[in-house]
Design a protein around this motif. Structure first.
Motif, PDB file in Angstrom:
ATOM      1  N   VAL A   1       1.764  -6.112   3.185  1.00 47.42           N
ATOM      2  CA  VAL A   1       1.207  -5.324   2.180  1.00 47.42           C
ATOM      3  C   VAL A   1       0.013  -4.379   3.075  1.00 47.42           C
ATOM      4  O   VAL A   1      -0.426  -5.249   3.777  1.00 47.42           O
ATOM      5  CB  VAL A   1       0.827  -5.652   0.995  1.00 47.42           C
ATOM      6  CG1 VAL A   1      -0.467  -6.924   1.105  1.00 47.42           C
ATOM      7  CG2 VAL A   1       0.227  -4.842  -0.002  1.00 47.42           C
ATOM      8  N   LEU A   2       0.136  -3.138   2.939  1.00 47.38           N
ATOM      9  CA  LEU A   2      -1.032  -2.546   3.343  1.00 47.38           C
ATOM     10  C   LEU A   2      -1.656  -1.588   2.546  1.00 47.38           C
ATOM     11  O   LEU A   2      -1.104  -0.788   1.829  1.00 47.38           O
ATOM     12  CB  LEU A   2      -0.530  -1.922   4.767  1.00 47.38           C
ATOM     13  CG  LEU A   2      -1.686  -0.716   5.626  1.00 47.38           C
ATOM     14  CD1 LEU A   2      -2.773  -1.597   6.372  1.00 47.38           C
ATOM     15  CD2 LEU A   2      -0.890   0.322   6.380  1.00 47.38           C
ATOM     16  N   ASP A   3      -3.045  -1.835   2.781  1.00 45.34           N
ATOM     17  CA  ASP A   3      -3.883  -0.754   2.193  1.00 45.34           C
ATOM     18  C   ASP A   3      -4.870  -0.261   2.937  1.00 45.34           C
ATOM     19  O   ASP A   3      -5.555  -0.944   3.761  1.00 45.34           O
ATOM     20  CB  ASP A   3      -4.791  -1.283   0.697  1.00 45.34           C
ATOM     21  CG  ASP A   3      -5.818  -0.605   0.438  1.00 45.34           C
ATOM     22  OD1 ASP A   3      -5.722   0.514   0.038  1.00 45.34           O
ATOM     23  OD2 ASP A   3      -6.890  -1.067   0.848  1.00 45.34           O
ATOM     24  N   ALA A   4      -4.823   1.514   3.056  1.00 39.29           N
ATOM     25  CA  ALA A   4      -6.058   1.881   3.871  1.00 39.29           C
ATOM     26  C   ALA A   4      -6.712   2.800   3.032  1.00 39.29           C
ATOM     27  O   ALA A   4      -6.076   3.506   2.147  1.00 39.29           O
ATOM     28  CB  ALA A   4      -5.237   2.362   5.412  1.00 39.29           C
ATOM     29  N   ASN A   5      -8.000   3.023   3.449  1.00 34.69           N
ATOM     30  CA  ASN A   5      -8.884   3.566   2.535  1.00 34.69           C
ATOM     31  C   ASN A   5      -9.900   4.596   3.163  1.00 34.69           C
ATOM     32  O   ASN A   5     -10.191   4.316   4.287  1.00 34.69           O
ATOM     33  CB  ASN A   5      -9.600   2.370   1.889  1.00 34.69           C
ATOM     34  CG  ASN A   5     -10.947   2.531   1.028  1.00 34.69           C
ATOM     35  OD1 ASN A   5     -11.796   3.422   1.301  1.00 34.69           O
ATOM     36  ND2 ASN A   5     -10.889   2.157  -0.029  1.00 34.69           N
ATOM     37  N   SER A   6     -10.166   5.586   2.689  1.00 37.49           N
ATOM     38  CA  SER A   6     -10.706   6.739   3.470  1.00 37.49           C
ATOM     39  C   SER A   6     -11.724   7.256   2.398  1.00 37.49           C
ATOM     40  O   SER A   6     -11.686   7.436   1.417  1.00 37.49           O
ATOM     41  CB  SER A   6      -9.861   7.707   4.265  1.00 37.49           C
ATOM     42  OG  SER A   6     -10.630   8.713   4.690  1.00 37.49           O
ATOM     43  N   GLY A   7     -12.961   8.092   3.338  1.00 37.43           N
ATOM     44  CA  GLY A   7     -13.801   8.681   2.544  1.00 37.43           C
ATOM     45  C   GLY A   7     -13.363  10.104   2.861  1.00 37.43           C
ATOM     46  O   GLY A   7     -12.369  10.597   3.111  1.00 37.43           O
TER      47      GLY A   7
ATOM     48  N   ALA B   1      -0.526   4.260  14.398  1.00 38.86           N
ATOM     49  CA  ALA B   1      -0.943   5.632  14.040  1.00 38.86           C
ATOM     50  C   ALA B   1      -1.866   5.732  12.483  1.00 38.86           C
ATOM     51  O   ALA B   1      -1.213   5.258  11.553  1.00 38.86           O
ATOM     52  CB  ALA B   1       0.198   6.606  13.855  1.00 38.86           C
ATOM     53  N   ALA B   2      -2.869   6.727  12.358  1.00 32.78           N
ATOM     54  CA  ALA B   2      -3.283   6.871  11.206  1.00 32.78           C
ATOM     55  C   ALA B   2      -2.807   8.197  10.354  1.00 32.78           C
ATOM     56  O   ALA B   2      -2.348   8.801  11.175  1.00 32.78           O
ATOM     57  CB  ALA B   2      -4.955   6.819  11.614  1.00 32.78           C
TER      58      ALA B   2
ATOM     59  N   GLU C   1     -11.370  14.777  10.077  1.00 32.59           N
ATOM     60  CA  GLU C   1     -11.651  13.619  11.055  1.00 32.59           C
ATOM     61  C   GLU C   1     -12.119  12.039  10.427  1.00 32.59           C
ATOM     62  O   GLU C   1     -12.434  11.107  10.659  1.00 32.59           O
ATOM     63  CB  GLU C   1     -13.214  13.810  11.610  1.00 32.59           C
ATOM     64  CG  GLU C   1     -12.861  14.895  12.775  1.00 32.59           C
ATOM     65  CD  GLU C   1     -14.039  15.429  13.437  1.00 32.59           C
ATOM     66  OE1 GLU C   1     -14.290  15.060  14.721  1.00 32.59           O
ATOM     67  OE2 GLU C   1     -14.912  16.121  12.766  1.00 32.59           O
ATOM     68  N   ARG C   2     -11.623  12.116   9.005  1.00 31.18           N
ATOM     69  CA  ARG C   2     -11.846  11.147   8.135  1.00 31.18           C
ATOM     70  C   ARG C   2     -10.256  10.302   8.444  1.00 31.18           C
ATOM     71  O   ARG C   2      -9.306  10.954   8.409  1.00 31.18           O
ATOM     72  CB  ARG C   2     -11.893  11.131   6.608  1.00 31.18           C
ATOM     73  CG  ARG C   2     -13.139  11.940   6.245  1.00 31.18           C
ATOM     74  CD  ARG C   2     -14.403  11.306   6.892  1.00 31.18           C
ATOM     75  NE  ARG C   2     -14.763   9.939   6.701  1.00 31.18           N
ATOM     76  CZ  ARG C   2     -15.736   9.333   7.119  1.00 31.18           C
ATOM     77  NH1 ARG C   2     -16.863   9.939   7.718  1.00 31.18           N
ATOM     78  NH2 ARG C   2     -15.997   8.167   6.572  1.00 31.18           N
ATOM     79  N   ALA C   3     -10.023   8.823   8.302  1.00 28.31           N
ATOM     80  CA  ALA C   3      -8.738   8.364   8.735  1.00 28.31           C
ATOM     81  C   ALA C   3      -8.661   7.160   7.697  1.00 28.31           C
ATOM     82  O   ALA C   3      -9.158   6.376   7.297  1.00 28.31           O
ATOM     83  CB  ALA C   3      -8.806   7.755   9.880  1.00 28.31           C
TER      84      ALA C   3
END
Lengths: 603, 603
Positions: B89-95, B172-173, B179-181
């Motif tokens: 499971v993947l969670d990625a979080n960005s501002g 890859a993001a 520029e937020r990822a």
């Protein structure tokens, strides 16, 4: 000097003489001051052969390197002695003004040895020590003594005992600045046993701060932090510590009727909200404290400081009493007579249960608010049943055949947090070096308030790490000395930076908490040398076997045993709770190993 | 609505259609939003039979009940998917700004399924969804796409992939606001596999706050708290996250040259202090953030956001490179090409070691700053060796016969904190549900900074409790969604109060951390269903067997095994790391027990 004054004053009451010698700066660096320095000095001065109420016991008053510097809450100080209530090492810690004034006399520690032939009081003005006859003050209550000896908050400060201390009540407090107390474990009785009525301090030496600019900036930052925290800027100033009453009751951790229940139906009536509404005159604060949690409250009969949460609980929920005016009056009486309110209240609760069960012939019953004041007076003067009550709940309950009804650990009455609803708090009590105490790393923040993060209060596995961390942290803070409430807004390692600025000694990250661990281990060694063993790290059987029948803690007893095993392991102690040589070496305590080995392997 | 918009938008790229359906409010209450809601939705949508790069995988973009309300740092959002790098499971979080704008379109979640026939971009304006041909954008880099699609910080926000995502690089993001990822674990490849180039959002719906007065007061209190904390008011704004470089290096926990050492002699040259002195143009901040840790930096070749600490470490110490300009340029390239900087840097470091040891024929060597830019480009375009690098370090090292040289957990490259110098961090990596990650409960505060209190970073016994607490806390914060830096000044339970004010649902003390634990356990169940077992909860053998030969961590390897055993026990899991039915029931996850049992007992 840098933070420390560098001098210890030693008074011998046998001869009414005194001497001054230098503070061992290596010792100061390792044990900081306050509680830590006190424990280290006591180790050398009072061995297991000494009866706590004999002239061979000592009173060690200590301040710390931050005391009197003006850093927020830098008003506190400590007394260290062997406890006549528990027989353990004892440190009691108080706020107010006396500690700051004592620092200004030019000493880091005052050691009082021996026993005066007749009642005596001591006056310390800067370096000058004068012994005065206290015959006219003997028997006098605290408020009057304080007034007579010229208490003047920022200039001349009085520390004394009341009738309870004179009468060697094992739960007698030493009072300072009229209503602040070095309360727990009976230090007032030690002072009474020395025929010492009071110590008055006046000083003009300003503690030196090495890096003044940095210190000034830290004052500014700390002010911001305390003004930002909802607890230090709102909850505590607005409602005082009694703000906890409804909260602890709601979670089912408020010991009620001598720990027979964990919720009290009368909690609202004795809450901080009710106190504020009905009895609050105004707030007050200790020296250099921007928080101001002190309440000045007033009833038809009394006006004065308090009551604190634990006091209100002890005379309230623990005694089944919901009459807040009666509690305020009992609190005031304890202050005036010089008694520890927690032990006084819980000892009365014990007597109430003994009486209800028919083991003790008295008219005490849960809820009898009308008897509180008389009971407290009798205790201080050792009148009638008061003579038994003055010994604390364990000796009382033992005398009447039911020691299991004393809600104490190592003889010290536990405060207002029930281990069945806060498992970590139970482990804390069982392992506390002065017995059932919440000031040796209270788990309230973690287990109830969620400060800084909430852990499950019923969790057993993995709980010991948190208890140990908070015990070590408390030992460090008690040695600076600052008030633990400051720590609600200011992190431990920030104190290390303040300490570095004041002393010029670079305390790195980790040095503070390591000092706390060192102090904790030394206190443990002291108790081991006194004969305390694994079996003394326990709780009253009620908490281990009788579960509350309703409320949020329904069905829960304290699961102490697995927590304790884990605790020893995590502390780096052996399975009997003895610090391993490896751990002691790591803490710079290797020199104590041999002596403890010798003591603990005695047949 | 109350905090939540109450609506989920589901897009099917196979048919270029969309539908809207209500958010299950019971689910929202239990899993809050962001990461929690994403994990819960993924459980139903993507089972173990689905290849992460197949059309059957989904991208789930979620905001949270606090997103867009204006609460401090309420700008963040999440993407949840099955990771093509790790298979977990993947969670990625960005501002940035996209999350807030997405919230204003009126949705809580956007589920993207299927695969478009040809390159496509999606525009969402309030409730209106439009599909656009992206053939002219395909192959284009991130900065240019963002400009072309009309990025306008507070009004119209662009999220897209660069060439790396198009070329299915497993590291890859997905980029947003230029520029937020959403960086880690390869979500950009999933987006690329769907032929989806960009998602542009515009919205005017203001998230509703139920108790506006209370909320306003909390904004005021939070402002005070963040302005008081030295970290959020000084260290982060002044030096950005790179302020950690010298600190982590000093304690001997800065992985160097593919984790061959734990201190880097060039740390000072790539520190936050040096960045500020030589390359900083100005600070910037995400939407509604008073902290402003974002750096705008500039070299002769590039100007833009960053670099963050972990990026600077990955291209710096990990590659033995002390050329900060080269690092800033590599960072900028990663942003423009859409690559995860941590994985990119550590994969290059892995290739450097493989080359130095003669396992791989390339001119890569530690310290070769001159090759960085080319390497990053090759990776994004899968040119030459770049085709192997694009697969991440584990697949690279495996291909060349030395999987043990990949500094990853479950295939995700670990960040800038060496488990040999921070034992708890090792346990954190080994048990993190998305692999080697520091955002799932970083131990930096406890093990290095002493925030809120310092624990011994070499301590093994008793460490798991702290790791678990911080894992659960992180899961909750990631679900609100707010920035974890806010938590440096504001306690978890305060967020619960903010959540109550916003939603009108009374989140009691403990509900937040319980939600975090629920989310953590569900993620664990997901990974178990995918076939992950106890043996996958481990670290690269180097960390378990090779001790640094000097520095403060000299002689230390990671003592993972005892920590792991304790961790399972403290989590209430069985000895194989499977949550017990009792634990799941306690967390309201009983309905998942049977399915996991079925999966995990397969032959």
């Amino acid at each position: 000097m840098n933070g420390w004054n560098g001098k210890i004053l030693e008074i011998d009451l046998n001869t009414l003489t005194h001497k001054t010698y230098p503070l061992d700066m290596d010792m100061a660096r390792q044990f900081i001051g306050g509680r830590g320095l006190g424990a280290r000095l006591l180790w050398d001065l009072v061995g297991p052969e000494v009866d706590p109420l004999s002239p061979q016991n000592v009173l060690i008053f200590t301040n710390g390197p931050l005391t009197g510097t003006g850093y927020q809450t830098s008003n506190r100080f400590s007394v260290t002695t062997k406890s006549p209530l528990t027989g353990t090492v004892l440190d009691a810690n108080s706020g107010g003004f006396w500690g700051m004034q004592f620092k200004k006399t030019g000493y880091d520690a005052l050691i009082v040895r021996g026993r005066a032939e007749k009642p005596t009081w001591i006056e310390i003005k800067n370096g000058k020590v004068t012994f005065h006859d206290a015959s006219d003050l003997w028997g006098m209550r605290v408020f009057e003594v304080t007034r007579r000896l010229g208490q003047d908050n920022n200039k001349r400060n009085v520390l004394c005992i009341g009738p309870a201390g004179e009468n060697l009540s094992r739960i007698a407090a030493i009072m300072n600045d009229r209503e602040r107390a070095l309360a727990r474990g009976g230090p007032g009785a030690v002072m009474g046993s020395k025929n010492l009525k009071a110590i008055v301090v006046e000083g003009t030496e300003r503690p030196e701060v090495v890096d003044k600019d940095r210190f000034k900036f830290m004052l500014y930052e700390t002010r911001k932090l305390l003004a930002a925290s909802p607890l230090t800027s709102q909850a505590l100033p607005e409602f005082g510590t009694v703000v906890m009453m409804n909260i602890v009751n709601t979670v089912g951790a408020l010991p009620t009727r001598n720990h027979q229940q964990t919720q009290f139906e009368g909690a609202e009536a004795i809450s901080g909200e009710t106190l504020t509404e009905k009895y609050l005159v105004r707030n007050a604060s200790c020296w250099a404290c921007p928080i101001g949690c002190t309440r000045i409250s007033k009833t038809d009969k009394v006006e004065g400081e308090g009551p604190e949460f634990e006091t209100t609980w002890a005379f309230g929920a623990q005694c089944g009493i919901d009459d807040l005016a009666a509690i305020i009056e009992a609190n005031s009486l304890c202050n005036d007579l010089g008694l520890d309110t927690i032990s006084a209240g819980s000892t009365i609760a014990c007597a109430m249960e003994l009486s209800e069960k028919g083991y003790l012939d008295s008219d005490l019953r849960f809820g009898r608010a009308d008897l509180l004041a008389r009971c407290v007076e009798d205790m201080a003067y050792r009148r009638d049943l008061g003579d038994d009550l003055a010994e604390g709940s364990l000796r009382l309950a033992t005398k009447y055949g039911h020691p299991e009804l004393s809600m104490s650990v190592k003889g010290l009455e536990m405060p207002a947090y029930d281990p069945r609803g806060m498992q970590g708090q139970g482990l804390l009590y069982a392992t506390s070096n002065r017995g059932g105490c919440h000031m040796r790393g209270n788990m309230l923040g973690l287990e109830v308030l969620g400060l800084p993060k909430l852990i499950d209060r019923f969790q057993v596995q993995g709980k010991s790490s948190f208890v140990i961390l908070h015990q070590n942290s408390s030992a460090a803070i008690d040695s600076l000395v600052v008030c633990k409430f400051t720590n609600l807004g200011v992190a431990d390692e920030y104190f290390a930076r303040v300490l570095s600025a004041v002393t010029g000694i670079p305390y790195a990250t980790g040095d503070m908490i390591k000092a706390g661990e060192r102090i904790w281990n030394l206190e443990r060694l002291y108790n081991l040398r006194e004969g305390f063993r694994r079996e003394h790290d326990t709780l009253p059987p009620r908490l281990l076997t009788e579960a509350p029948t309703d409320g949020p803690s329904k069905g829960w007893v304290s699961h102490l045993e697995p927590m304790l095993k884990e605790y020893y392991r995590t502390r780096g102690w052996d399975e009997n709770g003895v610090p391993t040589p490896k751990k002691l070496e790591e803490l710079g305590l290797a020199q104590f190993v041999e002596q403890v080995n010798r003591e603990t392997t005695k047949p």
